[in-house]
Design a protein around this motif. Structure first.
Motif, PDB file in Angstrom:
ATOM      1  N   THR A  84       0.831  -1.198   0.000  1.00 50.45           N
ATOM      2  CA  THR A  84       0.000   0.000   0.000  1.00 50.45           C
ATOM      3  C   THR A  84       0.868   1.251   0.000  1.00 50.45           C
ATOM      4  N   GLY A  85       0.276   2.357  -0.391  1.00 47.30           N
ATOM      5  CA  GLY A  85       0.954   3.647  -0.336  1.00 47.30           C
ATOM      6  C   GLY A  85       1.849   3.957  -1.513  1.00 47.30           C
ATOM      7  N   LEU A  86       1.983   3.041  -2.481  1.00 46.10           N
ATOM      8  CA  LEU A  86       2.930   3.262  -3.575  1.00 46.10           C
ATOM      9  C   LEU A  86       2.472   4.339  -4.547  1.00 46.10           C
ATOM     10  N   SER A  87       1.172   4.528  -4.701  1.00 46.15           N
ATOM     11  CA  SER A  87       0.700   5.562  -5.636  1.00 46.15           C
ATOM     12  C   SER A  87       1.223   6.938  -5.232  1.00 46.15           C
ATOM     13  N   PRO A  98       6.180   4.733   8.836  1.00 48.34           N
ATOM     14  CA  PRO A  98       6.877   3.454   8.990  1.00 48.34           C
ATOM     15  C   PRO A  98       6.322   2.443   7.987  1.00 48.34           C
ATOM     16  N   ILE A  99       7.064   1.381   7.761  1.00 47.95           N
ATOM     17  CA  ILE A  99       6.662   0.326   6.837  1.00 47.95           C
ATOM     18  C   ILE A  99       6.233  -0.896   7.643  1.00 47.95           C
ATOM     19  N   GLY A 100       5.075  -1.436   7.315  1.00 45.42           N
ATOM     20  CA  GLY A 100       4.597  -2.647   7.965  1.00 45.42           C
ATOM     21  C   GLY A 100       4.701  -3.843   7.037  1.00 45.42           C
ATOM     22  N   LEU A 101       5.064  -4.992   7.582  1.00 45.17           N
ATOM     23  CA  LEU A 101       5.081  -6.254   6.843  1.00 45.17           C
ATOM     24  C   LEU A 101       4.204  -7.253   7.585  1.00 45.17           C
ATOM     25  N   THR A 102       3.448  -8.061   6.820  1.00 42.44           N
ATOM     26  CA  THR A 102       2.570  -9.037   7.441  1.00 42.44           C
ATOM     27  C   THR A 102       2.153 -10.063   6.400  1.00 42.44           C
ATOM     28  N   ASN A 103       1.085 -10.821   6.692  1.00 41.60           N
ATOM     29  CA  ASN A 103       0.574 -11.782   5.715  1.00 41.60           C
ATOM     30  C   ASN A 103      -0.477 -11.141   4.819  1.00 41.60           C
ATOM     31  N   THR A 104      -0.824 -11.826   3.749  1.00 39.31           N
ATOM     32  CA  THR A 104      -1.669 -11.269   2.695  1.00 39.31           C
ATOM     33  C   THR A 104      -3.012 -10.761   3.206  1.00 39.31           C
ATOM     34  N   HIS A 105      -3.627 -11.474   4.121  1.00 41.32           N
ATOM     35  CA  HIS A 105      -4.979 -11.120   4.540  1.00 41.32           C
ATOM     36  C   HIS A 105      -5.020 -10.221   5.768  1.00 41.32           C
ATOM     37  N   SER A 106      -3.868  -9.707   6.186  1.00 39.20           N
ATOM     38  CA  SER A 106      -3.834  -8.829   7.363  1.00 39.20           C
ATOM     39  C   SER A 106      -3.330  -7.426   7.044  1.00 39.20           C
ATOM     40  N   VAL A 107      -3.218  -7.104   5.764  1.00 42.58           N
ATOM     41  CA  VAL A 107      -2.700  -5.796   5.370  1.00 42.58           C
ATOM     42  C   VAL A 107      -3.543  -4.675   5.957  1.00 42.58           C
ATOM     43  N   SER A 127      -4.582  17.979  11.925  1.00 43.93           N
ATOM     44  CA  SER A 127      -4.549  18.482  10.543  1.00 43.93           C
ATOM     45  C   SER A 127      -3.492  17.740   9.725  1.00 43.93           C
ATOM     46  N   TYR A 128      -3.776  16.482   9.434  1.00 44.16           N
ATOM     47  CA  TYR A 128      -2.812  15.699   8.665  1.00 44.16           C
ATOM     48  C   TYR A 128      -3.532  14.544   7.980  1.00 44.16           C
ATOM     49  N   PHE A 129      -2.818  13.915   7.057  1.00 40.02           N
ATOM     50  CA  PHE A 129      -3.269  12.658   6.479  1.00 40.02           C
ATOM     51  C   PHE A 129      -2.057  11.738   6.416  1.00 40.02           C
ATOM     52  N   CYS A 130      -2.288  10.435   6.361  1.00 38.17           N
ATOM     53  CA  CYS A 130      -1.168   9.513   6.161  1.00 38.17           C
ATOM     54  C   CYS A 130      -1.632   8.328   5.327  1.00 38.17           C
ATOM     55  N   LEU A 131      -0.736   7.858   4.497  1.00 41.10           N
ATOM     56  CA  LEU A 131      -0.986   6.726   3.605  1.00 41.10           C
ATOM     57  C   LEU A 131       0.087   5.674   3.886  1.00 41.10           C
ATOM     58  N   PRO A 132      -0.100   4.864   4.913  1.00 41.76           N
ATOM     59  CA  PRO A 132       0.953   3.940   5.349  1.00 41.76           C
ATOM     60  C   PRO A 132       1.340   2.928   4.276  1.00 41.76           C
ATOM     61  N   VAL A 133       2.606   2.554   4.314  1.00 40.90           N
ATOM     62  CA  VAL A 133       3.121   1.503   3.450  1.00 40.90           C
ATOM     63  C   VAL A 133       3.070   0.188   4.216  1.00 40.90           C
ATOM     64  N   VAL A 134       2.293  -0.752   3.704  1.00 38.24           N
ATOM     65  CA  VAL A 134       2.205  -2.094   4.284  1.00 38.24           C
ATOM     66  C   VAL A 134       2.314  -3.100   3.149  1.00 38.24           C
ATOM     67  N   ALA A 135       3.222  -4.063   3.297  1.00 41.42           N
ATOM     68  CA  ALA A 135       3.444  -5.070   2.269  1.00 41.42           C
ATOM     69  C   ALA A 135       3.193  -6.456   2.847  1.00 41.42           C
ATOM     70  N   GLU A 136       2.930  -7.412   1.954  1.00 41.01           N
ATOM     71  CA  GLU A 136       2.537  -8.741   2.414  1.00 41.01           C
ATOM     72  C   GLU A 136       3.134  -9.841   1.555  1.00 41.01           C
ATOM     73  N   THR A 137       3.235 -11.020   2.158  1.00 40.77           N
ATOM     74  CA  THR A 137       3.410 -12.263   1.423  1.00 40.77           C
ATOM     75  C   THR A 137       2.505 -13.304   2.070  1.00 40.77           C
ATOM     76  N   GLY A 147      -8.080 -16.852   9.149  1.00 39.96           N
ATOM     77  CA  GLY A 147      -8.547 -16.522  10.494  1.00 39.96           C
ATOM     78  C   GLY A 147      -8.290 -15.088  10.875  1.00 39.96           C
ATOM     79  N   GLN A 148      -7.439 -14.389  10.089  1.00 38.71           N
ATOM     80  CA  GLN A 148      -7.134 -12.967  10.315  1.00 38.71           C
ATOM     81  C   GLN A 148      -6.780 -12.708  11.787  1.00 38.71           C
ATOM     82  N   HIS A 149      -5.717 -13.363  12.215  1.00 38.30           N
ATOM     83  CA  HIS A 149      -5.330 -13.326  13.619  1.00 38.30           C
ATOM     84  C   HIS A 149      -4.480 -12.112  13.992  1.00 38.30           C
ATOM     85  N   VAL A 150      -3.986 -11.361  13.019  1.00 37.78           N
ATOM     86  CA  VAL A 150      -3.181 -10.179  13.324  1.00 37.78           C
ATOM     87  C   VAL A 150      -4.097  -9.032  13.729  1.00 37.78           C
TER      88      VAL A 150
END
Length: 382
Positions: A84-87, A98-107, A127-137, A147-150
């Motif tokens: 996420t956030g690449l656009s 910060p960059i988050g890493l996790t599994n595919t269904h927990s992004v 007064s801000y916005f943020c578009l976090p970068v989160v990647a998955e495998t 089960g979406q345990h994260v």
């Protein structure tokens, strides 16, 4: 030899540049990494209950990066994955979270928790916005991914674990349920020191979440390891599944440097990281998400992220020369290869759902193959 040794512990050195103090992405000043591992249950898969082999990893470019964004650029080798956030990074050239890493269904869960963490950091500022970068495998071969345990509490734990010291590797954090070249995989890291006239050396660090590749294609330092250690010698977790699924996973590559790079130079660096995926035997399969993100901490003059008054002042920035960038190309390829191999060496044997088992890359057999090939080549040359 133990399965937790790293490449260099085995006498395997890749490339001409030396590593940093920890031989990790945290050798880049300001970069911190934190893990939260979730490993619960055993036996048959029961969706929503487990077994669970997953987690979260947070990579922080520098503390409160929203106050002083870093230039960044990305590359896609194959796009069957998510970051996420690449656009906005491609549009604006800046990494602001910060960059988050996790599994595919927990992004989504990790993305939301990062927003909450940034909100706590900003205090009363609304007064801000943020578009976090989160990647998955995908860790669904070993874990109850549906089960979406994260949850947010796991992301918070990863933030609390942030450290600029040595980085735990293998089946930890977001790498807990990952498989690489049909060995157990997950988190791997490495670094390089690249000479320059400005400060003596720039530091480049790489962190991978390795969950890709087929055994038969695996190469280390050019040696066909997949042929030397076939699935008949060390079994593949795919043997109890459809064997054609092997290699259908993904890899995330994060590249950090304190060399002062502009966004287009970061993008060029990310592209070269893909060469290491190929050099170790990855081909960017149709079902693989091979995504790379490079960022530079070498400039600290960018204004913070917010929705306040516009700033019409010029912003002074530094830019590395093409000569330095070319050295970084070589360093990132070598460090990425080493990080991929470290992920397989550091991983422990993992028994996942339905008893599916992933074994680490055997250290002694790897050493014998690579070091032996070098000795044979040196003997032939003399």
């Amino acid at each position: 030899m133990t399965a937790t040794q790293r490449c260099r512990d085995l006498g395997i050195t890749l490339g001409i540049f030396p590593p940093g103090r920890h031989n990790a992405i945290t050798d880049v000043p300001g970069v911190r990494v934190g893990h939260c591992t979730i490993s619960e249950g055993e036996g048959p898969l029961v969706t929503g209950k487990g077994p669970i082999r997953t987690g979260v990893t947070i990579v922080e470019p520098r503390p409160s990066v929203w106050r002083s964004p870093v230039f960044a650029g990305a590359h896609r080798l194959n796009g069957n994955g998510e970051m996420t956030g690449l656009s906005w990074i491609r549009e604006n050239g800046q990494l602001t979270t910060p960059i988050g890493l996790t599994n595919t269904h927990s992004v989504g869960a990790v993305r939301d928790a990062i927003i909450a963490e940034i909100h706590r950091d900003r205090g009363d500022d609304e007064s801000y916005f943020c578009l976090p970068v989160v990647a998955e495998t995908y860790d669904g071969i070993l874990s109850d991914i549906n089960g979406q345990h994260v949850r947010a509490e796991h992301v918070e734990a990863a933030f609390r674990a942030l450290s600029d010291g040595p980085v735990p590797e293998g089946s930890v954090g977001s790498g807990t349920g990952m498989i690489c070249h049909e060995f157990n995989g997950g988190i791997g890291t490495a670094s390089r020191l690249v000479p320059n006239a400005h400060s003596g050396a720039y530091t480049l660090g790489v962190l991978v979440q390795a969950n890709h590749g087929q055994r038969r294609r695996l190469r280390v330092d050019g040696v066909p390891i997949g042929e030397r250690i076939p699935t008949e010698t060390v079994s593949s977790p795919y043997e109890d599944l459809r064997k054609e699924m092997a290699g259908s996973g993904s890899i995330i590559v994060l590249i950090a440097t304190d060399a002062p790079l502009l966004p287009h130079q970061c993008e060029r660096l990310a592209q070269r990281g893909a060469l290491a995926i190929g050099r170790t035997g990855g081909i960017g399969e149709h079902n693989s998400g091979d995504l790379l993100l490079a960022f530079s901490t070498g400039n600290d003059t960018m204004p913070g992220v917010g929705l306040g008054e516009l700033d019409f002042e010029d912003i002074p920035v530094r830019m590395a020369s093409d000569t330095v960038v070319e050295l970084l190309f070589e360093a990132v390829i070598d460090a990425t290869e080493e990080a991929i191999v470290n992920s397989m060496l550091a991983a422990t044997t993992t028994v996942g759902r339905d008893g599916i088992t992933a074994h680490p890359l055997p250290a002694e057999q790897l050493r014998a193959a690579v070091v032996g090939a070098r000795e044979n080549a040196e003997g032939a040359a003399s």
